[in-house]
Design a protein around this motif. Structure first.
Motif, PDB file in Angstrom:
ATOM      1  N   UNK A 220       0.886  -1.145  -0.015  1.00  0.00           N
ATOM      2  CA  UNK A 220       0.133  -0.059   0.002  1.00  0.00           C
ATOM      3  C   UNK A 220       0.870   1.320  -0.021  1.00  0.00           C
ATOM      4  N   UNK A 221       0.389   2.145  -0.733  1.00  0.00           N
ATOM      5  CA  UNK A 221       1.204   3.464  -0.679  1.00  0.00           C
ATOM      6  C   UNK A 221       0.367   4.843  -1.238  1.00  0.00           C
ATOM      7  N   UNK A 222       0.390   5.579  -0.069  1.00  0.00           N
ATOM      8  CA  UNK A 222      -0.487   6.793  -0.424  1.00  0.00           C
ATOM      9  C   UNK A 222       0.389   8.026  -0.415  1.00  0.00           C
ATOM     10  N   UNK A 223      -0.372   8.976  -0.926  1.00  0.00           N
ATOM     11  CA  UNK A 223       0.253  10.614  -0.885  1.00  0.00           C
ATOM     12  C   UNK A 223      -0.531  11.184  -0.031  1.00  0.00           C
ATOM     13  N   UNK A 224       0.304  11.697   1.047  1.00  0.00           N
ATOM     14  CA  UNK A 224      -0.419  12.682   2.096  1.00  0.00           C
ATOM     15  C   UNK A 224      -0.430  14.039   1.886  1.00  0.00           C
ATOM     16  N   UNK A 225      -1.077  14.375   0.421  1.00  0.00           N
ATOM     17  CA  UNK A 225      -1.329  15.895   0.235  1.00  0.00           C
ATOM     18  C   UNK A 225       0.183  16.491  -0.093  1.00  0.00           C
ATOM     19  N   UNK A 226       0.103  17.765  -0.423  1.00  0.00           N
ATOM     20  CA  UNK A 226       1.385  18.434  -0.771  1.00  0.00           C
ATOM     21  C   UNK A 226       1.953  19.679   0.013  1.00  0.00           C
ATOM     22  N   UNK A 227       3.223  20.119  -0.307  1.00  0.00           N
ATOM     23  CA  UNK A 227       3.690  21.063   0.514  1.00  0.00           C
ATOM     24  C   UNK A 227       4.315  22.212  -0.227  1.00  0.00           C
ATOM     25  N   UNK A 228       4.283  23.357  -0.164  1.00  0.00           N
ATOM     26  CA  UNK A 228       4.880  24.312  -0.822  1.00  0.00           C
ATOM     27  C   UNK A 228       6.142  24.731   0.039  1.00  0.00           C
ATOM     28  N   UNK A 229       7.156  24.547  -0.665  1.00  0.00           N
ATOM     29  CA  UNK A 229       8.611  24.916  -0.102  1.00  0.00           C
ATOM     30  C   UNK A 229       9.244  25.875  -0.960  1.00  0.00           C
ATOM     31  N   UNK A 230       8.768  26.740  -1.367  1.00  0.00           N
ATOM     32  CA  UNK A 230       9.186  27.758  -2.406  1.00  0.00           C
ATOM     33  C   UNK A 230      10.084  28.782  -1.803  1.00  0.00           C
ATOM     34  N   UNK A 231       9.955  29.283  -0.492  1.00  0.00           N
ATOM     35  CA  UNK A 231      10.773  30.454  -0.028  1.00  0.00           C
ATOM     36  C   UNK A 231      11.801  29.776   0.537  1.00  0.00           C
ATOM     37  N   UNK A 232      12.918  29.983  -0.311  1.00  0.00           N
ATOM     38  CA  UNK A 232      14.284  29.421  -0.074  1.00  0.00           C
ATOM     39  C   UNK A 232      15.299  30.465  -0.029  1.00  0.00           C
TER      40      UNK A 232
END
Length: 643
Positions: A220-232
């Motif tokens: 079983x493999x799931x994606x736990x939604x996404x994250x925005x990490x653009x501020x770098x």
């Protein structure tokens, strides 16, 4: 079930794993370098093992010592955290050979994604979109020059064996390629023990959006939604949030499904992250997969209600994920900022030294602090400068943003430079509030984000005088504690009360009298402005007063006007070390003519390289350092004489 768990890491992630283990009834074992013998993660663990050495290569990167520590302490499993050996396939195999559970994916999955060049080919075969680039085995300069010309400048050099901004260089034009290659290789070798690089097209104004995946041992493999990490900054994340603002339901699903295909293609198990670049047309491109827990995992936990560290342990013990993709919760919005010991006004150079003051925001609904330090700890130049992560959750993005601003306002930190004020400015920037995000955000708004603290004025000095006088130990009379002679008000018989003070702040000294317009309530200075009561943090520690004023924590000390002026004079033309670190390259010799901007030395601190460059043309008069030498902040390194 795991009864004893060894944590092969340090800092805030080690503390987080230790606390989760304790909540699950698992005994924790910390390992530490000689430098970290008194560190917070060591203090919080049930057991601790000394690995010796100061630098990572002498301690946390020595897999055989960590395995020996696990065996000696009776641990059945090792959690690598992130960084160090967390993505080292040989270490994962060595754990398995020693009969230990490695809380990460199978070694084969780490190998598949650990070599970024091979990973690109594998992802292409799995139908995951790729950024144009060169991932070949030929590592000579000519091969990279030819590839860069075919791809088109600007290009991005990346370490093939790791991430986190180490070994990553943007090359704008052909003349910059040779120096960038050399520097990137040294950083990659120092951070990962592997100097191989790849080169990709550098996309203009992309967003960095990543997908958290989780897989069990039962397919079983799931994606736990996404994250925005653009501020770098320096290609390292500073602000992360979940879910990513402005994505359509269809785009979220497409990216999530691509991430699951990537994980399934390598037989992944456990927590991992598939990272994408997202362009303004909705196109997304695979960058890399981090086969470990990410620094920013708390924002995913906040919107799903899941404990990812706990599930790492459960999946390693053979448990099945208890939900399907459709059942996965998505609640509200979360934003995280990374609190670093660094100087944003000096090119984000890492800072080290004694953490003289450290007070975290109060806990409460939607507030979380993951930290690996405490007041009185020493911040070493040998490790990553991350001090803590502040996370706020809200029903809306705006609620989370305002809550996080409040947390940063409560945070008090002194003794080492930090990016606290910088983080506040990011969150308060109108473009951030409007979710106008991309990887060039900091550079585009740097004029406002990188402002120096304003000069102090008369209103500040008045508050400082009151806070100083009222925080002074009272000259208490043992026979009459209520006597006016025991007060700190400057009372005088038959004359107005007065107290003359000489205080200094930011090299500005003032002779003043306490006006008595504010009063202390514990660690808060209370005063009124136009009839409105205001409260400022005021903390006295010995001969130092810390006063929160206009968004900055000001350090105030008493000044003796009769003392001799500082007679120390720097060496004429001397170039000083901007931070403590190790000299890895000396590029000039005494008597050599140099041009303005020419690199003279390369200094390494906290796993990053920093070039010391000539501020003007001239002649090298003297060298006060050598390769391999440790230098302290402010030390004179080179004497440069005018041309």
């Amino acid at each position: 079930m795991i009864e004893r768990l060894l944590v092969a890491n340090r800092g805030e992630i080690a503390c987080r794993i230790i606390r989760t283990a304790r909540a699950m009834g698992i005994t924790s074992v910390a390992v530490h370098s000689a430098t970290d013998s008194g560190a917070r993660h060591v203090r919080e663990a049930d057991l601790a093992v000394d690995l010796g050495g100061e630098r990572p290569a002498q301690s946390y990167l020595l897999g055989e010592r960590i395995i020996a520590a696990a065996q000696a302490s009776g641990a059945q499993a090792i959690h690598p955290g992130y960084g160090f050996l967390s993505e080292n396939a040989a270490f994962a195999r060595a754990c398995e050979a020693a009969g230990l559970i490695f809380l990460g994916p199978p070694a084969a999955a780490i190998e598949a994604m650990g070599d970024k060049a091979a990973a690109k080919a594998l992802m292409g075969a799995a139908g995951v979109p790729l950024v144009p680039g060169y991932h070949g085995a030929q590592q000579d300069q000519q091969s990279f020059r030819k590839a860069a010309e075919q791809i088109g400048y600007p290009v991005l050099l990346k370490a093939s064996a790791g991430g986190g901004g180490k070994g990553m260089k943007v090359v704008e034009k052909p003349a910059e390629l040779a120096e960038a290659l050399e520097s990137a290789r040294r950083e990659a070798q120092a951070a990962f023990g592997d100097a191989r690089l790849l080169v990709e097209k550098y996309l203009a104004r992309p967003r960095h959006v990543e997908i958290q995946v989780f897989a069990d041992r039962h397919g079983h493999c799931l994606y736990l939604h996404e994250r925005d990490c653009s501020i770098q900054r320096r290609h390292q994340k500073v602000v992360e949030e979940a879910p990513a603002p402005g994505l359509s339901t269809e785009l979220r699903a497409a990216m999530g499904q691509a991430a699951v295909r990537a994980a399934q293609a390598i037989g992944y198990v456990g927590a991992g992250t598939v990272e994408f670049l997202l362009d303004d047309q909705g196109g997304f491109y695979f960058m890399e997969m981090n086969t470990r827990l990410q620094v920013e995992h708390p924002v995913t936990e906040a919107i799903t209600g899941l404990d990812l560290v706990s599930w790492q342990i459960r999946v390693a013990c053979g448990e099945v994920l208890p939900f399907t993709q459709a059942q996965l919760p998505l609640q509200g919005h979360a934003i995280e900022v990374r609190l670093y010991a660094e100087d944003p006004l000096n090119d984000f150079l890492p800072a080290s030294g004694l953490l003289q003051l450290y007070r975290e925001p109060t806990a409460g609904e939607g507030r979380r602090v993951d930290s690996g330090v405490a007041e009185g700890d020493h911040i070493s130049p040998f490790y990553d400068p991350l001090l803590a992560k502040l996370v706020a959750w809200g029903e809306t993005r705006e609620q989370a943003r305002l809550r996080l601003l409040g947390m940063l306002d409560e945070l008090c930190l002194a003794g080492v430079r930090s990016n606290r004020a910088f983080l506040q400015r990011i969150l308060a920037e109108p473009a951030f509030a409007a979710a106008e995000l991309d990887t060039g955000f900091i550079e585009r708004h740097r004029e406002r984000l990188l402002q120096a603290p304003g000069a102090v004025d008369e209103s500040f000095w008045a508050l400082a005088a009151d806070a100083w006088l009222q925080s002074e130990p009272a000259p208490m009379r043992g026979d009459d504690p209520h006597s006016p002679w025991a007060a700190r008000s400057g009372w005088r018989a038959g004359m107005p009360a007065t107290s003359t003070l000489h205080l200094v702040c930011d090299a500005a000294a003032q002779r003043l009298q306490a006006p008595g317009q504010a009063h202390l309530e514990g660690e808060w200075l209370v005063h009124s402005v136009d009839g409105v009561e205001q409260r400022l943090r005021a903390i006295r520690q010995g001969d130092t007063l810390y006063l929160q004023w206009r968004g900055a924590l000001r350090c105030i000390r008493r000044f003796d006007p009769t003392a001799a002026a500082d007679a120390g004079h720097g060496i004429a033309g001397g170039l000083n070390a901007p931070m403590s670190g190790s000299i890895v390259r000396v590029l000039v010799e005494v008597g050599q003519q140099v041009e303005q901007g020419q690199a003279l030395l390369v200094l390494e601190a906290m796993k990053m390289e920093h070039s010391i460059r000539a501020p003007h043309a001239g002649t090298i008069g003297a060298l006060h350092c050598s390769e391999g030498e440790m230098v302290t902040e402010g030390a004179v390194l080179v004497e440069l004489r005018e041309a």
